[in-house]
Design a protein around this motif. Structure first.
Motif, PDB file in Angstrom:
ATOM      1  N   GLU A 180       0.833  -1.207   0.000  1.00  0.00           N
ATOM      2  CA  GLU A 180       0.000   0.000   0.000  1.00  0.00           C
ATOM      3  C   GLU A 180       0.867   1.256   0.000  1.00  0.00           C
ATOM      4  O   GLU A 180       0.676   2.163  -0.815  1.00  0.00           O
ATOM      5  CB  GLU A 180      -0.919  -0.007   1.225  1.00  0.00           C
ATOM      6  N   LYS A 181       1.835   1.288   0.907  1.00  0.00           N
ATOM      7  CA  LYS A 181       2.669   2.486   1.066  1.00  0.00           C
ATOM      8  C   LYS A 181       3.690   2.650  -0.055  1.00  0.00           C
ATOM      9  O   LYS A 181       3.894   3.750  -0.555  1.00  0.00           O
ATOM     10  CB  LYS A 181       3.380   2.442   2.418  1.00  0.00           C
ATOM     11  N   GLU A 182       4.340   1.552  -0.440  1.00  0.00           N
ATOM     12  CA  GLU A 182       5.455   1.645  -1.374  1.00  0.00           C
ATOM     13  C   GLU A 182       5.062   1.492  -2.839  1.00  0.00           C
ATOM     14  O   GLU A 182       5.806   1.924  -3.717  1.00  0.00           O
ATOM     15  CB  GLU A 182       6.516   0.605  -1.003  1.00  0.00           C
ATOM     16  N   ALA A 183       3.921   0.890  -3.111  1.00  0.00           N
ATOM     17  CA  ALA A 183       3.514   0.689  -4.505  1.00  0.00           C
ATOM     18  C   ALA A 183       2.255   1.490  -4.838  1.00  0.00           C
ATOM     19  O   ALA A 183       2.283   2.346  -5.718  1.00  0.00           O
ATOM     20  CB  ALA A 183       3.301  -0.795  -4.791  1.00  0.00           C
ATOM     21  N   PHE A 184       1.172   1.206  -4.144  1.00  0.00           N
ATOM     22  CA  PHE A 184      -0.103   1.850  -4.492  1.00  0.00           C
ATOM     23  C   PHE A 184      -0.083   3.357  -4.295  1.00  0.00           C
ATOM     24  O   PHE A 184      -0.473   4.109  -5.197  1.00  0.00           O
ATOM     25  CB  PHE A 184      -1.263   1.222  -3.716  1.00  0.00           C
ATOM     26  N   ASN A 185       0.345   3.821  -3.130  1.00  0.00           N
ATOM     27  CA  ASN A 185       0.316   5.267  -2.878  1.00  0.00           C
ATOM     28  C   ASN A 185       1.157   6.033  -3.903  1.00  0.00           C
ATOM     29  O   ASN A 185       0.741   7.072  -4.405  1.00  0.00           O
ATOM     30  CB  ASN A 185       0.768   5.587  -1.461  1.00  0.00           C
ATOM     31  N   THR A 186       2.321   5.513  -4.210  1.00  0.00           N
ATOM     32  CA  THR A 186       3.206   6.148  -5.190  1.00  0.00           C
ATOM     33  C   THR A 186       2.562   6.164  -6.574  1.00  0.00           C
ATOM     34  O   THR A 186       2.559   7.186  -7.253  1.00  0.00           O
ATOM     35  CB  THR A 186       4.557   5.403  -5.240  1.00  0.00           C
ATOM     36  N   ALA A 187       2.014   5.025  -6.988  1.00  0.00           N
ATOM     37  CA  ALA A 187       1.395   4.928  -8.312  1.00  0.00           C
ATOM     38  C   ALA A 187       0.175   5.844  -8.422  1.00  0.00           C
ATOM     39  O   ALA A 187      -0.033   6.485  -9.447  1.00  0.00           O
ATOM     40  CB  ALA A 187       1.008   3.482  -8.612  1.00  0.00           C
ATOM     41  N   ILE A 188      -0.617   5.907  -7.356  1.00  0.00           N
ATOM     42  CA  ILE A 188      -1.807   6.775  -7.361  1.00  0.00           C
ATOM     43  C   ILE A 188      -1.391   8.234  -7.462  1.00  0.00           C
ATOM     44  O   ILE A 188      -1.988   9.009  -8.214  1.00  0.00           O
ATOM     45  CB  ILE A 188      -2.683   6.504  -6.121  1.00  0.00           C
ATOM     46  N   ASP A 189      -0.345   8.597  -6.733  1.00  0.00           N
ATOM     47  CA  ASP A 189       0.150   9.982  -6.791  1.00  0.00           C
ATOM     48  C   ASP A 189       0.623  10.360  -8.192  1.00  0.00           C
ATOM     49  O   ASP A 189       0.513  11.518  -8.595  1.00  0.00           O
ATOM     50  CB  ASP A 189       1.297  10.191  -5.803  1.00  0.00           C
ATOM     51  N   ASP A 190       1.150   9.384  -8.935  1.00  0.00           N
ATOM     52  CA  ASP A 190       1.687   9.642 -10.272  1.00  0.00           C
ATOM     53  C   ASP A 190       0.638   9.525 -11.383  1.00  0.00           C
ATOM     54  O   ASP A 190       0.949   9.792 -12.540  1.00  0.00           O
ATOM     55  CB  ASP A 190       2.842   8.674 -10.569  1.00  0.00           C
ATOM     56  N   ALA A 191      -0.584   9.105 -11.037  1.00  0.00           N
ATOM     57  CA  ALA A 191      -1.619   8.886 -12.050  1.00  0.00           C
ATOM     58  C   ALA A 191      -2.729   9.919 -11.908  1.00  0.00           C
ATOM     59  O   ALA A 191      -2.782  10.676 -10.939  1.00  0.00           O
ATOM     60  CB  ALA A 191      -2.193   7.478 -11.886  1.00  0.00           C
ATOM     61  N   ASP A 192      -3.612   9.923 -12.898  1.00  0.00           N
ATOM     62  CA  ASP A 192      -4.798  10.760 -12.785  1.00  0.00           C
ATOM     63  C   ASP A 192      -5.947  10.098 -13.538  1.00  0.00           C
ATOM     64  O   ASP A 192      -5.767   9.095 -14.224  1.00  0.00           O
ATOM     65  CB  ASP A 192      -4.557  12.187 -13.286  1.00  0.00           C
ATOM     66  N   GLY A 193      -7.140  10.657 -13.372  1.00  0.00           N
ATOM     67  CA  GLY A 193      -8.309  10.139 -14.060  1.00  0.00           C
ATOM     68  C   GLY A 193      -8.623   8.702 -13.710  1.00  0.00           C
ATOM     69  O   GLY A 193      -8.452   8.264 -12.577  1.00  0.00           O
ATOM     70  N   GLU A 194      -9.083   7.968 -14.719  1.00  0.00           N
ATOM     71  CA  GLU A 194      -9.483   6.570 -14.518  1.00  0.00           C
ATOM     72  C   GLU A 194      -8.311   5.698 -14.090  1.00  0.00           C
ATOM     73  O   GLU A 194      -8.486   4.754 -13.323  1.00  0.00           O
ATOM     74  CB  GLU A 194     -10.135   6.005 -15.784  1.00  0.00           C
ATOM     75  N   GLU A 195      -7.116   6.019 -14.551  1.00  0.00           N
ATOM     76  CA  GLU A 195      -5.937   5.243 -14.123  1.00  0.00           C
ATOM     77  C   GLU A 195      -5.771   5.332 -12.603  1.00  0.00           C
ATOM     78  O   GLU A 195      -5.570   4.319 -11.930  1.00  0.00           O
ATOM     79  CB  GLU A 195      -4.673   5.755 -14.817  1.00  0.00           C
ATOM     80  N   ALA A 196      -5.882   6.521 -12.054  1.00  0.00           N
ATOM     81  CA  ALA A 196      -5.776   6.709 -10.608  1.00  0.00           C
ATOM     82  C   ALA A 196      -6.934   6.023  -9.884  1.00  0.00           C
ATOM     83  O   ALA A 196      -6.743   5.411  -8.825  1.00  0.00           O
ATOM     84  CB  ALA A 196      -5.737   8.196 -10.257  1.00  0.00           C
ATOM     85  N   ASP A 197      -8.127   6.107 -10.471  1.00  0.00           N
ATOM     86  CA  ASP A 197      -9.300   5.476  -9.854  1.00  0.00           C
ATOM     87  C   ASP A 197      -9.146   3.953  -9.798  1.00  0.00           C
ATOM     88  O   ASP A 197      -9.467   3.326  -8.782  1.00  0.00           O
ATOM     89  CB  ASP A 197     -10.570   5.839 -10.628  1.00  0.00           C
ATOM     90  N   ALA A 198      -8.657   3.359 -10.888  1.00  0.00           N
ATOM     91  CA  ALA A 198      -8.462   1.906 -10.921  1.00  0.00           C
ATOM     92  C   ALA A 198      -7.382   1.474  -9.933  1.00  0.00           C
ATOM     93  O   ALA A 198      -7.496   0.432  -9.287  1.00  0.00           O
ATOM     94  CB  ALA A 198      -8.114   1.453 -12.335  1.00  0.00           C
ATOM     95  N   LEU A 199      -6.348   2.283  -9.795  1.00  0.00           N
ATOM     96  CA  LEU A 199      -5.312   2.005  -8.792  1.00  0.00           C
ATOM     97  C   LEU A 199      -5.889   2.111  -7.383  1.00  0.00           C
ATOM     98  O   LEU A 199      -5.575   1.290  -6.515  1.00  0.00           O
ATOM     99  CB  LEU A 199      -4.139   2.975  -8.954  1.00  0.00           C
ATOM    100  N   GLN A 200      -6.746   3.094  -7.143  1.00  0.00           N
ATOM    101  CA  GLN A 200      -7.381   3.256  -5.837  1.00  0.00           C
ATOM    102  C   GLN A 200      -8.272   2.052  -5.523  1.00  0.00           C
ATOM    103  O   GLN A 200      -8.279   1.561  -4.395  1.00  0.00           O
ATOM    104  CB  GLN A 200      -8.198   4.553  -5.781  1.00  0.00           C
ATOM    105  N   ARG A 201      -8.986   1.549  -6.519  1.00  0.00           N
ATOM    106  CA  ARG A 201      -9.811   0.355  -6.299  1.00  0.00           C
ATOM    107  C   ARG A 201      -8.935  -0.851  -5.965  1.00  0.00           C
ATOM    108  O   ARG A 201      -9.268  -1.655  -5.096  1.00  0.00           O
ATOM    109  CB  ARG A 201     -10.694   0.097  -7.522  1.00  0.00           C
ATOM    110  N   GLY A 202      -7.790  -0.969  -6.644  1.00  0.00           N
ATOM    111  CA  GLY A 202      -6.848  -2.043  -6.319  1.00  0.00           C
ATOM    112  C   GLY A 202      -6.306  -1.895  -4.911  1.00  0.00           C
ATOM    113  O   GLY A 202      -6.138  -2.881  -4.190  1.00  0.00           O
TER     114      GLY A 202
END
Length: 160
Positions: A76-98
């Motif tokens: 969550e801290k090292e992969a998801f949070n970083t990826a979500i911060d670097d994404a936007d729109g549906e990409e960020a939303d799909a990462l948040q759901r993951g």
């Protein structure tokens, strides 16, 4: 006589070994696919455990569940949070759901560990109430996004 006693002792030790095996995060992760069934997916990861006889679970099972919590936290801290911060729109939303599905897996592991400890006589009722509230919140978030894509992120970690 000595041989048969040793054999019986070895069999008894084997029979009492934990039901879980060492696994990579990627193999137990439920973050990919679609949102909406995270609780069922998480319970499937732990299906080797006899939920009707939690008192029989051993230290190896508890250690496995603790390690699932730990590696999911790190993911969550090292992969998801970083990826979500670097994404936007549906990409960020799909990462948040993951990420939410990952949290359901983490919290389900914690709940099962606490239920084992309770079945073995420990007073963990306050911890169960606290963790159940968190789990319910994440399950609700997952169900609200049912059917929408959730992103799997690979993470290099291993359970105990």
């Amino acid at each position: 006589m000595r041989f048969s006693l040793a054999l019986v002792a070895a069999y008894a030790a084997f029979a009492q070994a934990g039901v879980f095996t060492k696994q990579n995060y990627d193999d137990i992760s439920i973050s990919g696919g679609v949102a909406g069934n995270a609780q069922e997916e998480a319970l499937a990861v732990f299906s080797a455990l006899d939920m009707n006889n939690l008192a029989a679970a051993d230290k190896d099972d508890i250690d496995f569940l603790k390690s699932v919590n730990s590696i999911c936290n790190k993911a969550e801290k090292e992969a998801f949070n970083t990826a979500i911060d670097d994404a936007d729109g549906e990409e960020a939303d799909a990462l948040q759901r993951g990420k939410i599905k990952n949290k359901v897996l983490k919290l389900q592991a914690t709940m099962i560990r606490l239920m084992i400890e309770q079945a073995q006589g420990e007073d963990v009722s306050a911890d169960i109430a606290k963790e159940q509230k968190k789990l319910n919140n994440n399950i609700k978030q997952d169900e609200e996004e049912a059917g929408k894509p959730s992103t799997f992120l690979s993470f290099d970690a291993t359970t105990k």
